[in-house]
Motif scaffolding. Structure first.
Motif, mmCIF file in Angstrom:
data_model
loop_
_atom_site.group_PDB
_atom_site.id
_atom_site.type_symbol
_atom_site.label_atom_id
_atom_site.label_comp_id
_atom_site.label_asym_id
_atom_site.label_seq_id
_atom_site.Cartn_x
_atom_site.Cartn_y
_atom_site.Cartn_z
ATOM 1 N N LYS A 134 0.846 -1.181 0.000
ATOM 2 C CA LYS A 134 0.000 0.000 0.000
ATOM 3 C C LYS A 134 0.888 1.239 0.000
ATOM 4 N N LYS A 135 0.497 2.247 -0.771
ATOM 5 C CA LYS A 135 1.257 3.492 -0.762
ATOM 6 C C LYS A 135 1.319 4.025 0.664
ATOM 7 N N GLY A 136 2.527 4.379 1.088
ATOM 8 C CA GLY A 136 2.742 4.831 2.451
ATOM 9 C C GLY A 136 3.385 3.784 3.339
ATOM 10 N N TYR A 195 12.717 2.986 3.426
ATOM 11 C CA TYR A 195 12.184 3.930 2.432
ATOM 12 C C TYR A 195 10.673 4.000 2.596
ATOM 13 N N ASN A 196 10.139 5.227 2.592
ATOM 14 C CA ASN A 196 8.698 5.437 2.722
ATOM 15 C C ASN A 196 8.083 5.575 1.336
ATOM 16 N N THR A 197 7.167 4.683 0.986
ATOM 17 C CA THR A 197 6.580 4.681 -0.358
ATOM 18 C C THR A 197 5.612 5.834 -0.584
ATOM 19 N N SER A 198 5.396 6.676 0.430
ATOM 20 C CA SER A 198 4.554 7.861 0.224
ATOM 21 C C SER A 198 5.116 8.762 -0.866
ATOM 22 N N ALA A 241 5.263 -3.903 -6.258
ATOM 23 C CA ALA A 241 4.022 -3.321 -6.772
ATOM 24 C C ALA A 241 3.402 -2.461 -5.677
ATOM 25 N N LEU A 242 2.852 -1.324 -6.090
ATOM 26 C CA LEU A 242 2.309 -0.371 -5.128
ATOM 27 C C LEU A 242 0.939 0.096 -5.606
#
Length: 450
Positions: free
Chosen positions: A181-183, A237-240, A274-275
């Motif tokens: 999930k994004k974030g 790393y933050n996927t936000s 995948a995000l």
């Protein structure tokens, strides 16, 4: 006795002979008029002298070789900087000859210099006898088919590096087997052993690189601090920060290590994840019948994408029955919890009647539903319109759409609320997570634009 002179010179051994025939190959210094003298002495040393001139208009020009290259043996043009554990190759420069003479391959010569000292005349050199940071140069000369050599041409000088650190373990929660999930936070951990016992650092980039100075500007995901050989290097790393609208979208990233001497991985580890943009919310469902639709495209469990069947759907919402209306056959199919009958798939463009034994607040999450086109049949169609829109706007699509219904739940009972093109009534808005019913005069297409 016969003595030969060219331009008065007989000091060089190839300019004099005691034979009546003499062969001399002129060089570039002989271009133009050359004075030839033959002096003959008979047995009583009587001298006879003959002079003439030869005009040399062209000569055999020496061949030329361009700069050779130092490559790690077997790696070719993609070669990296050499390590003390490598064997290196002096790769040939380009041969050319102003006369067009072919090359005599067997006449090619090689030299290796370490810190300026001539150490070998072979084409390859094993570096195990030398030291880290020694300067390495190779040289080449070529020969044409007439035996004329080029001058020696040196390669660029390179420095011998120490040994590479060897990755023994790489762990991450971001790989091709999961959907995030994004974030969510990505964790990357590497363990490496350095043969020289140097400390090392891990870099994580969005582009392919092995630069000892780290990721190029704007491509950094994260990097560790320097750790000792055998210890774990870690970063997060933050996927936000990733640019994703709905998803799932694939993101590549690269992990590599460098030691304190600047010796880096020969090639980075390439990974991907995948995000998707996660939607979260709650549905308040009442005891009895509810007309519901998935407000998100899929349900994600442990990062995996999942399409539910009717049985899984009932377990998920804590329901006991789910009914599906087939618009083509114009009939209902009902699945009861625990049964194997009518275990149909739950689609994200359909709506379903579900029966609950008690009031329930359902916390849901998933991916935003992407735009879709749905073929509606003549008659009743149970639809999921997964955004808030008023009934009148829906009826403005195909002219065949005549009525829109929503299901209103009362105190243990429910009823359909109708809005029609041709009848008076109150316009209403759709609700995320709850279905609608469209009545169409003919087959028609519903466009959901997102």
């Amino acid at each position: 006795y016969f003595y030969w002179y060219i331009n008065g010179n007989n000091n060089a051994s190839d300019l004099s002979s005691t034979y009546s025939e003499w062969t001399y190959y002129p060089t570039i210094s002989n271009i133009g008029i050359n004075n030839i003298t033959l002096i003959i002495f008979n047995a009583d040393w009587t001298e006879f002298r003959i002079n003439w001139q030869v005009n040399v208009t062209s000569v055999n020009m020496p061949p030329i070789v361009t700069e050779p290259h130092i490559w790690v043996e077997g790696m070719g043009p993609a070669s990296r900087s050499p390590y003390i554990t490598d064997t290196v190759e002096c790769y040939s420069g380009d041969y050319s000859d102003l006369d067009g003479d072919p090359q005599n391959e067997s006449g090619t010569g090689w030299k290796w210099y370490v810190n300026g000292a001539d150490v070998s005349s072979n084409k390859t050199l094993n570096l195990s006898s030398y030291n880290q940071k020694d300067n390495l140069t190779c040289a080449q000369r070529v020969q044409d088919s007439y035996g004329l050599y080029s001058s020696w041409t040196n390669s660029s000088t390179v420095q011998i590096n120490g040994s590479q650190a060897i990755v023994t373990e790489l762990n991450t929660n971001a790989n091709s087997s999961v959907v995030l999930k994004k974030g969510e936070i990505i964790n990357i951990n590497v363990t490496a052993i350095d043969p020289d016992n140097d400390n090392y650092i891990m870099y994580v980039c969005t582009v392919y690189t092995t630069s000892s100075s780290g990721c190029p500007a704007g491509t950094e995901m994260c990097n560790s601090s320097f750790v000792s050989s055998g210890s774990v290097a870690a970063c997060t790393y933050n996927t936000s920060d990733d640019n994703v609208t709905i998803g799932p979208e694939i993101f590549n990233y690269y992990v590599y290590i460098c030691d304190t001497e600047g010796v880096c991985s020969a090639a980075p580890y390439m990974l991907d994840y995948a995000l998707y943009v996660n939607q979260e919310g709650s549905l308040i469902l009442n005891k009895g019948w509810n007309l519901i639709a998935l407000p998100a495209s899929y349900i994600y469990e442990n990062g995996s994408e999942k399409i539910m069947d009717a049985e899984e759907f009932l377990i998920y919402i804590n329901g006991s029955m789910v009914a599906y209306y087939n618009a083509t056959l114009q009939k209902y199919f009902i699945h009861m919890l625990g049964s194997s009958v009518n275990n149909f798939l739950i689609r994200n463009d359909e709506s379903y009647y579900v029966y609950l034994d008690a009031n329930t607040t359902l916390n849901m999450d998933g991916k935003t539903i992407a735009p879709f086109t749905k073929q509606l049949k003549t008659g009743w169609n149970f639809i999921n319109y997964p955004t808030i829109i008023d009934a009148d706007t829906i009826l403005q699509q195909p002219s065949a759409f005549q009525h829109v219904y929503r299901y209103s739940v009362g105190k243990g009972t429910g009823k359909l609320i109708k809005y029609s093109k041709t009848e008076s009534g109150t316009n209403f808005n759709t609700e995320l997570g709850f279905g609608i019913i469209i009545y169409s005069d003919t087959n028609a297409v519903l466009n959901y634009t997102g």
